[in-house]
Design a protein around this motif. Structure first.
Motif, mmCIF file in Angstrom:
data_model
loop_
_atom_site.group_PDB
_atom_site.id
_atom_site.type_symbol
_atom_site.label_atom_id
_atom_site.label_comp_id
_atom_site.label_asym_id
_atom_site.label_seq_id
_atom_site.Cartn_x
_atom_site.Cartn_y
_atom_site.Cartn_z
ATOM 1 N N SER A 77 0.845 -1.204 0.000
ATOM 2 C CA SER A 77 0.000 0.000 0.000
ATOM 3 C C SER A 77 0.876 1.248 0.000
ATOM 4 N N PHE A 78 1.981 1.201 0.707
ATOM 5 C CA PHE A 78 2.975 2.283 0.708
ATOM 6 C C PHE A 78 3.494 2.511 -0.715
ATOM 7 N N ALA A 79 3.824 1.440 -1.415
ATOM 8 C CA ALA A 79 4.363 1.550 -2.775
ATOM 9 C C ALA A 79 3.366 2.207 -3.725
ATOM 10 N N ALA A 110 -4.941 -2.380 4.423
ATOM 11 C CA ALA A 110 -3.846 -1.441 4.710
ATOM 12 C C ALA A 110 -4.175 -0.129 4.024
ATOM 13 N N GLU A 111 -4.220 0.924 4.820
ATOM 14 C CA GLU A 111 -4.528 2.250 4.297
ATOM 15 C C GLU A 111 -3.305 3.136 4.455
ATOM 16 N N TYR A 124 5.139 8.350 4.861
ATOM 17 C CA TYR A 124 3.806 7.780 4.727
ATOM 18 C C TYR A 124 3.471 6.960 5.963
ATOM 19 N N ASP A 125 2.242 7.104 6.438
ATOM 20 C CA ASP A 125 1.744 6.284 7.538
ATOM 21 C C ASP A 125 0.725 5.304 6.986
ATOM 22 N N ILE A 126 0.860 4.051 7.417
ATOM 23 C CA ILE A 126 -0.026 2.991 6.954
ATOM 24 C C ILE A 126 -0.618 2.307 8.182
ATOM 25 N N THR A 127 -1.927 2.182 8.189
ATOM 26 C CA THR A 127 -2.626 1.458 9.249
ATOM 27 C C THR A 127 -3.189 0.187 8.651
ATOM 28 N N VAL A 128 -2.889 -0.940 9.289
ATOM 29 C CA VAL A 128 -3.428 -2.232 8.873
ATOM 30 C C VAL A 128 -4.488 -2.623 9.897
ATOM 31 N N SER A 129 -5.695 -2.899 9.417
ATOM 32 C CA SER A 129 -6.779 -3.297 10.308
ATOM 33 C C SER A 129 -7.483 -4.520 9.739
ATOM 34 N N PHE A 139 2.518 1.090 10.420
ATOM 35 C CA PHE A 139 3.720 1.058 9.579
ATOM 36 C C PHE A 139 4.029 2.492 9.169
ATOM 37 N N ARG A 140 5.295 2.864 9.208
ATOM 38 C CA ARG A 140 5.719 4.166 8.684
ATOM 39 C C ARG A 140 6.796 3.916 7.644
ATOM 40 N N GLY A 141 6.586 4.487 6.471
ATOM 41 C CA GLY A 141 7.537 4.327 5.379
ATOM 42 C C GLY A 141 8.113 5.656 4.947
ATOM 43 N N LYS A 142 9.373 5.627 4.606
ATOM 44 C CA LYS A 142 10.055 6.807 4.068
ATOM 45 C C LYS A 142 10.401 6.506 2.619
#
Length: 162
Positions: A77-79, A110-111, A124-129, A139-142
């Motif tokens: 989702s980050f990608a 994953a949002e 980017y911040d990603i929340t998986v629910s 998840f935090r991605g750079k």
């Protein structure tokens, strides 16, 4: 997948249409996401939402979803979010916190949401629910923009890029 957006000056393509075109180009080439059964539910400039069913072959020795599969969903989702402007972008770093277990037959979502974008880098911040809205992981991605475009010849939204 709709959002009010101004047209792209040079071609009339708005940022939402560009994000959707980018996903249509990337997903068929993304064998990893496809093999894990990930589905792109929504995409927009700097954001993406994907889902994945937790299968029995994704369970660890505790009968919960292996963290690597949860990580893969968040990373995908980050990608899609960080490539949504048609500029080739890769991860430069990321971290994940697992806050609850995912179980067999859970549908994880994953949002990803862009937090900052400046020059060649973004956060980017990603929340998986799960299907009940319970948070499973954060998840935090750079990101780091590299040379090229996802779809050569299409416009790239230059907002936030130097």
């Amino acid at each position: 997948m709709s959002e009010t957006a101004l047209p792209f000056p040079s071609t009339g393509m708005d940022p939402q249409a560009l994000a959707e075109a980018t996903v249509r180009a990337m997903y068929p080439r993304d064998n990893a996401s496809q093999s894990l059964g990930m589905k792109v539910l929504e995409v927009g400039p700097g954001r993406a939402r994907l889902s994945m069913l937790v299968r029995s072959d994704m369970l660890n020795g505790h009968a919960t979803c292996h963290g690597g599969f949860i990580f893969a969903l968040a990373d995908s989702s980050f990608a899609f979010a960080c490539n949504s402007r048609n500029l080739n972008t890769v991860a430069s770093g990321c971290s994940i916190d697992y806050v609850a277990p995912a179980l067999r037959d859970d549908v994880l979502t994953a949002e990803a949401q862009e937090r900052t974008l400046a020059g060649r880098t973004g956060v980017y911040d990603i929340t998986v629910s799960n299907q009940d809205g319970k948070v499973i992981a954060l998840f935090r991605g750079k990101s780091y923009r590299i040379k090229g475009e996802v779809i050569a010849g299409l416009p790239a939204a230059q907002q936030g890029h130097a």
